[in-house]
Design an enzyme around this catalytic site. Structure first.
Site, PDB file in Angstrom:
ATOM      1  N   LYS A 106       0.855  -1.196   0.000  1.00 42.48           N
ATOM      2  CA  LYS A 106       0.000   0.000   0.000  1.00 42.48           C
ATOM      3  C   LYS A 106       0.881   1.233   0.000  1.00 42.48           C
ATOM      4  O   LYS A 106       2.006   1.195   0.510  1.00 42.48           O
ATOM      5  CB  LYS A 106      -0.883   0.034   1.258  1.00 42.48           C
ATOM      6  N   GLY A 218     -20.826   6.519   1.901  1.00 44.35           N
ATOM      7  CA  GLY A 218     -19.764   6.814   0.930  1.00 44.35           C
ATOM      8  C   GLY A 218     -20.341   7.049  -0.446  1.00 44.35           C
ATOM      9  O   GLY A 218     -21.280   6.369  -0.866  1.00 44.35           O
ATOM     10  N   GLY A 220     -17.966   7.743  -3.086  1.00 43.40           N
ATOM     11  CA  GLY A 220     -16.767   7.722  -3.934  1.00 43.40           C
ATOM     12  C   GLY A 220     -16.910   6.579  -4.923  1.00 43.40           C
ATOM     13  O   GLY A 220     -18.023   6.136  -5.221  1.00 43.40           O
ATOM     14  N   ASN A 221     -15.790   6.091  -5.414  1.00 45.80           N
ATOM     15  CA  ASN A 221     -15.812   5.023  -6.413  1.00 45.80           C
ATOM     16  C   ASN A 221     -16.640   3.823  -5.949  1.00 45.80           C
ATOM     17  O   ASN A 221     -17.590   3.413  -6.610  1.00 45.80           O
ATOM     18  CB  ASN A 221     -14.361   4.610  -6.713  1.00 45.80           C
ATOM     19  N   ALA A 222     -16.329   3.308  -4.764  1.00 46.67           N
ATOM     20  CA  ALA A 222     -17.028   2.114  -4.279  1.00 46.67           C
ATOM     21  C   ALA A 222     -18.496   2.416  -3.957  1.00 46.67           C
ATOM     22  O   ALA A 222     -19.404   1.709  -4.398  1.00 46.67           O
ATOM     23  CB  ALA A 222     -16.307   1.561  -3.056  1.00 46.67           C
ATOM     24  N   GLY A 223     -18.746   3.484  -3.204  1.00 46.58           N
ATOM     25  CA  GLY A 223     -20.100   3.779  -2.735  1.00 46.58           C
ATOM     26  C   GLY A 223     -21.066   4.080  -3.863  1.00 46.58           C
ATOM     27  O   GLY A 223     -22.183   3.556  -3.898  1.00 46.58           O
TER      28      GLY A 223
HETATM   29  N1  GLU Z   1      -7.379   0.027  -3.622  1.00 45.81           N
HETATM   30  C1  GLU Z   1      -8.057  -1.225  -3.849  1.00 45.81           C
HETATM   31  C2  GLU Z   1      -8.054  -2.063  -2.579  1.00 45.81           C
HETATM   32  O1  GLU Z   1      -7.884  -1.561  -1.498  1.00 45.81           O
HETATM   33  C3  GLU Z   1      -7.502  -1.960  -5.036  1.00 45.81           C
HETATM   34  C4  GLU Z   1      -6.063  -2.326  -4.928  1.00 45.81           C
HETATM   35  C5  GLU Z   1      -5.466  -2.875  -6.194  1.00 45.81           C
HETATM   36  O2  GLU Z   1      -6.178  -3.038  -7.162  1.00 45.81           O
HETATM   37  O3  GLU Z   1      -4.267  -3.134  -6.186  1.00 45.81           O
HETATM   38  O4  GLU Z   1      -8.317  -3.233  -2.618  1.00 45.81           O
END
Ligand code: GLU
Length: 423
Positions: A106, A218, A220-223
């Site tokens: 990360k 949320g 954002g992208n996910a929400g």
């Molecule tokens: N940011 C996303 C996660 O937390 C995707 C990570 C990725 O695709 O490497 O799972």
């Protein structure tokens, strides 16, 4: 005693609990308690204003026994190394549970994208990659989007990386725009994966998803995609949604076009207007009486303090780390099915894996194939998790779904480390 909300302490606590339940080899446990590698970067950027600012950036490569480190990069004003460490551990378990050939990593930069112009964002993104240099790459460590980072940012980062290695290596970053060989389907794959899990869980609970009410924290992208897909694919009624300013609740259901309009005009979904709509805070949204609750924003939203007031039947953790260990125990005792983040939101990284496979082979897929493969992998993760939970129950040990998922993931990572002779 007040609950410790340090994300890395939480990640270690979850690991310790699972290690104890599954009797994990102490050497494997010791290795998995700490990241393999941490990069802390001081990144000077000569901004478009002419001033130079020094940003702090992190990249944590938690474990690469099963493959290159994999995980997103967050641009967040309150980013901390411990948050990035925790998220990189969770990526390791996520990739192992999905059984894809990646480890976990990360990244993060302390910055406020809302206060930066596009040019400065580009300069910062490129500078971050220059600082990582050869410490990333398709077989080393593969970044992707996360909180406040976008496909456009991934494209700049990829370009910068390609300048370093002096040729195109599209598999070095995922979550790219399709124009530079991002994958069809990747944009909404986090939410899509969550919806597949929701479908399987509803089947198990004999819940009719068409009659279910949903609250999403949320936008954002996910929400946002979770909202669209749960309506489109399973026909559920989304009655509440929020962004960082707060939320809106309408028992008759919310309309996406009007939500987007409110967000555009007033800066928040709270500006939404309808006959029965009322404003709710982010805290109130979590405590609404709905069938399904989907936290899709950030960590530490459901804690020992409010867990007892949660009223849903099914909780899908689409965000990373929204439920603390103390809350997990309370929800489990209340009989709420709380499905863990690294199962529910794994559609994002599974989609990234598909993108990487396409980049490495040069063979590009149709969206239908992408979704069919995603469905297969994530549904299997769900059923594997339920099977492990049932197997422990048969032995007289009641464990929650998070621990069951941990046991599967840790077993896979430990076996890879063992085979490589790490312990
Ligand atoms: N940011 C996303 C996660 O937390 C995707 C990570 C990725 O695709 O490497 O799972």
């Amino acid at each position: 005693m007040k609950e410790d909300l340090n994300p890395f302490k939480i990640a270690q606590q979850q690991l310790d609990n699972a290690a104890q339940i599954m009797d994990l080899d102490p050497a494997a446990h010791a290795i998995l308690r700490e990241p393999k590698r941490i990069l802390i970067m001081s990144i000077p950027v000569k901004l478009s204003s002419g001033k130079t600012r020094v940003f702090t950036g992190f990249r944590v490569q938690y474990n690469d026994a099963r493959g290159p480190a994999k995980g997103g990069i967050r641009f967040h004003p309150e980013e901390t190394l411990d948050t990035v460490k925790a998220l990189s551990a969770w990526m390791t378990w996520k990739c192992a549970l999905a059984n894809i050939p990646f480890g976990g990593g990360k990244g993060g930069i302390i910055c406020d994208t809302k206060k930066m112009n596009e040019r400065d964002l580009e300069l910062l993104s490129r500078a971050y990659v220059r600082h990582l240099g050869r410490d990333m790459g398709p077989e080393v460590d593969i970044p992707a989007p996360d909180v406040y980072t976008t496909p456009q940012i991934m494209a700049w980062m990829l370009d910068e990386y390609n300048n370093i290695v002096r040729h195109n290596e599209f598999g070095a970053i995922t979550g790219k725009p399709v124009e530079v060989w991002g994958s069809q389907g990747r944009m909404d794959s986090t939410a899509m994966g969550g919806i597949f899990v929701l479908r399987e869980a509803a089947k198990m609970l004999k819940m009719d998803p068409k009659k279910a009410t949903i609250a999403v924290q949320g936008f954002g992208n996910a929400g946002k995609y979770a909202y669209t897909l749960s309506k489109k694919i399973i026909g559920s009624k989304v009655v509440a949604i929020s962004d960082s300013e707060g939320g809106v609740y309408d028992p008759d259901g919310l309309d996406l076009a009007k939500l987007e309009e409110a967000k555009e005009k007033t800066g928040s979904v709270q500006g939404y207007k309808s006959k029965n709509a009322k404003k709710v805070s982010n805290e109130e949204l979590l405590e609404l009486k709905v069938d399904i609750l989907i936290p899709a924003a950030i960590e530490n939203q459901i804690t020992g303090e409010n867990a007892d007031r949660i009223k849903c039947k099914l909780l899908l953790e689409l965000a990373n780390g929204p439920v603390t260990p103390e809350a997990t125990d309370i929800l489990f005792k209340k009989g709420i099915i709380d499905l863990p983040d690294f199962l529910v939101n794994s559609g994002g990284v599974i989609g990234s894996y598909f993108e990487w496979v396409q980049n490495q082979t040069g063979d590009y897929w149709e969206t239908d194939l992408f979704y069919a493969k995603l469905d297969k992998i994530i549904s299997k993760s769900f059923h594997d998790t339920m099977d492990v939970q049932a197997a422990y129950a048969a032995k007289g040990k009641k464990i929650n779904p998070r621990m069951a998922a941990y046991i599967i993931a840790l077993d896979r990572v430990a076996k890879a480390m063992k085979a490589k002779g790490w312990y």
